[in-house]
Design a protein around this motif. Sequence first.
Motif, PDB file in Angstrom:
ATOM      1  N   ASP A   1       0.850  -1.173   0.020  1.00 28.26           N
ATOM      2  CA  ASP A   1      -0.100  -0.063  -0.135  1.00 28.26           C
ATOM      3  C   ASP A   1       0.807   1.189   0.096  1.00 28.26           C
ATOM      4  O   ASP A   1       1.410   1.646   0.979  1.00 28.26           O
ATOM      5  CB  ASP A   1      -0.779   0.002   1.282  1.00 28.26           C
ATOM      6  N   GLU A   2       0.966   2.046  -1.223  1.00 30.04           N
ATOM      7  CA  GLU A   2       1.753   3.006  -1.170  1.00 30.04           C
ATOM      8  C   GLU A   2       1.016   4.451  -0.805  1.00 30.04           C
ATOM      9  O   GLU A   2       1.572   5.516  -0.768  1.00 30.04           O
ATOM     10  CB  GLU A   2       2.094   3.408  -2.850  1.00 30.04           C
ATOM     11  N   PHE A   3      -0.108   4.335  -0.180  1.00 32.30           N
ATOM     12  CA  PHE A   3      -0.778   5.404   0.289  1.00 32.30           C
ATOM     13  C   PHE A   3      -0.927   5.466   1.680  1.00 32.30           C
ATOM     14  O   PHE A   3      -1.952   6.182   2.317  1.00 32.30           O
ATOM     15  CB  PHE A   3      -2.189   5.512  -0.458  1.00 32.30           C
ATOM     16  N   VAL A   4      -0.242   4.644   2.358  1.00 36.92           N
ATOM     17  CA  VAL A   4      -0.117   4.921   4.024  1.00 36.92           C
ATOM     18  C   VAL A   4       1.155   5.205   4.347  1.00 36.92           C
ATOM     19  O   VAL A   4       2.215   5.050   3.857  1.00 36.92           O
ATOM     20  CB  VAL A   4      -0.774   3.599   4.563  1.00 36.92           C
ATOM     21  N   PRO A   5       1.258   5.949   5.638  1.00 35.15           N
ATOM     22  CA  PRO A   5       2.529   6.114   6.181  1.00 35.15           C
ATOM     23  C   PRO A   5       3.175   4.862   6.754  1.00 35.15           C
ATOM     24  O   PRO A   5       2.654   3.783   6.546  1.00 35.15           O
ATOM     25  CB  PRO A   5       2.266   7.054   7.439  1.00 35.15           C
ATOM     26  N   GLY A   6       4.602   4.927   6.775  1.00 35.70           N
ATOM     27  CA  GLY A   6       5.409   3.799   7.302  1.00 35.70           C
ATOM     28  C   GLY A   6       6.607   4.287   8.162  1.00 35.70           C
ATOM     29  O   GLY A   6       6.671   5.354   8.320  1.00 35.70           O
ATOM     30  N   PRO A   7       7.308   3.142   8.505  1.00 32.73           N
ATOM     31  CA  PRO A   7       8.535   3.396   9.066  1.00 32.73           C
ATOM     32  C   PRO A   7       9.714   3.781   8.218  1.00 32.73           C
ATOM     33  O   PRO A   7       9.506   3.454   7.129  1.00 32.73           O
ATOM     34  CB  PRO A   7       8.830   2.136  10.064  1.00 32.73           C
ATOM     35  N   ILE A   8      10.855   3.883   8.838  1.00 27.84           N
ATOM     36  CA  ILE A   8      12.152   3.705   8.045  1.00 27.84           C
ATOM     37  C   ILE A   8      12.752   2.384   8.610  1.00 27.84           C
ATOM     38  O   ILE A   8      12.680   1.897   9.690  1.00 27.84           O
ATOM     39  CB  ILE A   8      13.023   4.889   8.609  1.00 27.84           C
ATOM     40  N   TYR A   9      13.208   1.842   7.615  1.00 25.70           N
ATOM     41  CA  TYR A   9      14.039   0.550   8.016  1.00 25.70           C
ATOM     42  C   TYR A   9      15.256   0.499   7.102  1.00 25.70           C
ATOM     43  O   TYR A   9      15.380   0.942   6.078  1.00 25.70           O
ATOM     44  CB  TYR A   9      13.057  -0.584   8.132  1.00 25.70           C
ATOM     45  N   ILE A  10      16.376  -0.153   8.109  1.00 27.07           N
ATOM     46  CA  ILE A  10      17.585  -0.294   7.204  1.00 27.07           C
ATOM     47  C   ILE A  10      17.689  -1.797   7.208  1.00 27.07           C
ATOM     48  O   ILE A  10      17.621  -2.670   8.125  1.00 27.07           O
ATOM     49  CB  ILE A  10      18.847   0.145   8.181  1.00 27.07           C
ATOM     50  N   GLN A  11      18.107  -2.321   5.928  1.00 23.90           N
ATOM     51  CA  GLN A  11      18.198  -3.533   5.595  1.00 23.90           C
ATOM     52  C   GLN A  11      19.379  -4.138   6.316  1.00 23.90           C
ATOM     53  O   GLN A  11      20.534  -3.558   6.127  1.00 23.90           O
ATOM     54  CB  GLN A  11      18.319  -3.789   3.949  1.00 23.90           C
ATOM     55  N   GLY A  12      19.235  -5.224   6.968  1.00 28.70           N
ATOM     56  CA  GLY A  12      20.560  -5.656   7.585  1.00 28.70           C
ATOM     57  C   GLY A  12      20.998  -7.027   7.549  1.00 28.70           C
ATOM     58  O   GLY A  12      21.745  -7.606   8.090  1.00 28.70           O
ATOM     59  N   ASP A  13      20.230  -7.668   6.271  1.00 25.17           N
ATOM     60  CA  ASP A  13      20.360  -9.484   6.279  1.00 25.17           C
ATOM     61  C   ASP A  13      21.357  -9.788   5.047  1.00 25.17           C
ATOM     62  O   ASP A  13      21.553 -10.792   4.910  1.00 25.17           O
ATOM     63  CB  ASP A  13      19.266  -9.972   6.048  1.00 25.17           C
ATOM     64  N   HIS A  14      21.739  -8.577   4.531  1.00 21.48           N
ATOM     65  CA  HIS A  14      22.558  -8.755   3.130  1.00 21.48           C
ATOM     66  C   HIS A  14      23.942  -8.569   3.517  1.00 21.48           C
ATOM     67  O   HIS A  14      24.961  -9.451   3.177  1.00 21.48           O
ATOM     68  CB  HIS A  14      22.176  -7.783   2.331  1.00 21.48           C
ATOM     69  N   SER A  15      24.476  -7.488   4.031  1.00 18.94           N
ATOM     70  CA  SER A  15      25.959  -7.144   4.412  1.00 18.94           C
ATOM     71  C   SER A  15      26.488  -6.194   5.141  1.00 18.94           C
ATOM     72  O   SER A  15      25.169  -5.414   5.613  1.00 18.94           O
ATOM     73  CB  SER A  15      26.775  -6.868   2.918  1.00 18.94           C
ATOM     74  N   ASP A  16      27.447  -5.963   5.451  1.00 16.64           N
ATOM     75  CA  ASP A  16      28.168  -4.948   6.280  1.00 16.64           C
ATOM     76  C   ASP A  16      27.978  -3.527   6.012  1.00 16.64           C
ATOM     77  O   ASP A  16      28.380  -3.351   4.766  1.00 16.64           O
ATOM     78  CB  ASP A  16      29.450  -5.134   6.675  1.00 16.64           C
ATOM     79  N   ALA A  17      27.519  -2.479   6.829  1.00 15.05           N
ATOM     80  CA  ALA A  17      27.568  -1.042   6.497  1.00 15.05           C
ATOM     81  C   ALA A  17      27.397  -0.314   7.982  1.00 15.05           C
ATOM     82  O   ALA A  17      27.235  -0.793   8.965  1.00 15.05           O
ATOM     83  CB  ALA A  17      26.421  -0.819   5.763  1.00 15.05           C
ATOM     84  N   ASP A  18      27.867   0.937   7.941  1.00 12.10           N
ATOM     85  CA  ASP A  18      27.956   1.800   9.127  1.00 12.10           C
ATOM     86  C   ASP A  18      27.027   2.942   8.798  1.00 12.10           C
ATOM     87  O   ASP A  18      27.149   3.610   7.516  1.00 12.10           O
ATOM     88  CB  ASP A  18      29.234   2.285   9.499  1.00 12.10           C
ATOM     89  N   PHE A  19      26.405   3.447   9.656  1.00  7.02           N
ATOM     90  CA  PHE A  19      25.399   4.575   9.581  1.00  7.02           C
ATOM     91  C   PHE A  19      25.743   5.527  10.706  1.00  7.02           C
ATOM     92  O   PHE A  19      25.913   5.028  11.962  1.00  7.02           O
ATOM     93  CB  PHE A  19      24.080   4.186   9.748  1.00  7.02           C
ATOM     94  N   ARG A  20      25.681   6.838  10.381  1.00  5.59           N
ATOM     95  CA  ARG A  20      25.771   7.873  11.607  1.00  5.59           C
ATOM     96  C   ARG A  20      24.691   9.228  11.207  1.00  5.59           C
ATOM     97  O   ARG A  20      24.654   9.237   9.988  1.00  5.59           O
ATOM     98  CB  ARG A  20      27.113   8.285  12.054  1.00  5.59           C
ATOM     99  N   ASN A  21      24.940  10.040  12.069  1.00  6.62           N
ATOM    100  CA  ASN A  21      24.019  11.201  12.011  1.00  6.62           C
ATOM    101  C   ASN A  21      22.721  11.083  10.995  1.00  6.62           C
ATOM    102  O   ASN A  21      22.457  11.971  10.157  1.00  6.62           O
ATOM    103  CB  ASN A  21      24.808  12.169  11.084  1.00  6.62           C
ATOM    104  N   MET A  22      21.749  10.329  11.357  1.00  7.87           N
ATOM    105  CA  MET A  22      20.730  10.203  10.819  1.00  7.87           C
ATOM    106  C   MET A  22      19.527  11.417  11.287  1.00  7.87           C
ATOM    107  O   MET A  22      19.360  11.088  12.448  1.00  7.87           O
ATOM    108  CB  MET A  22      19.990   8.595  11.038  1.00  7.87           C
ATOM    109  N   VAL A  23      19.152  12.001  10.514  1.00  3.63           N
ATOM    110  CA  VAL A  23      18.200  13.059  10.928  1.00  3.63           C
ATOM    111  C   VAL A  23      16.806  13.045   9.866  1.00  3.63           C
ATOM    112  O   VAL A  23      16.986  13.069   8.958  1.00  3.63           O
ATOM    113  CB  VAL A  23      18.836  14.443  10.921  1.00  3.63           C
ATOM    114  N   LEU A  24      15.515  12.700  10.532  1.00  3.88           N
ATOM    115  CA  LEU A  24      14.770  12.773   9.912  1.00  3.88           C
ATOM    116  C   LEU A  24      13.668  13.967  10.106  1.00  3.88           C
ATOM    117  O   LEU A  24      13.603  14.210  11.245  1.00  3.88           O
ATOM    118  CB  LEU A  24      13.810  11.500  10.203  1.00  3.88           C
ATOM    119  N   THR A  25      13.350  14.814   9.054  1.00  5.72           N
ATOM    120  CA  THR A  25      12.478  16.012   9.222  1.00  5.72           C
ATOM    121  C   THR A  25      11.397  15.862   8.590  1.00  5.72           C
ATOM    122  O   THR A  25      11.268  15.614   7.236  1.00  5.72           O
ATOM    123  CB  THR A  25      13.484  17.231   8.801  1.00  5.72           C
TER     124      THR A  25
END
Length: 164
Positions: free
Chosen positions: A137-161
């Motif tokens: 359903d493309e017409f409803v709000p939803g969360p942010i999610y980060i895919q974690g089952d494929h490979s390694d990565a690092d994240f920082r300074n995530m800001v949602l406005t």
Amino acid sequence: ENGWTLKDGVLSNRIQRDAKGKSLHKNGNLRTKRDDFYDFNLKYEVRVLPGCNSGVYLRGIYEIQVFDSYGKEVDCHNMAAYYGRVTPSVAAEKKAGEWQSVDVTLYKRHLTVVLNGTRIIDNVPVVGITGGAMTSDEFVPGPIYIQGDHSDADFRNMVLTPLN
């Protein structure tokens, strides 16, 4: 169990694998508790490791690719692409191991992506969910999610406005 850790402001994912290369984690995806995001700007920094393949899902349905694509021909699977749907206009990614900045705006079902200061996707309509979507359903709000089952990565300074 999953491969996520948080240390010194850096959210890291490390996949443990068996001898055949299969992930030992049952589910490595990480999502926000809130699931009411619709129109917003999301800024983050990401560091891919060699061979990285991951993603950040907007509203849980539109994947912005996280991929070690430095030096590769531009296509719809490269770093910061709207995965499988929209090819970035130019290659702006950095080498694996370097921090990269991603600035994504999703507004009125249009997407703009700036990678490392270069606009690579400019106000294109979102044209459908991507694989791994939590709903169709493309017409409803939803969360942010980060895919974690494929490979390694690092994240920082995530800001949602929110943009309402």
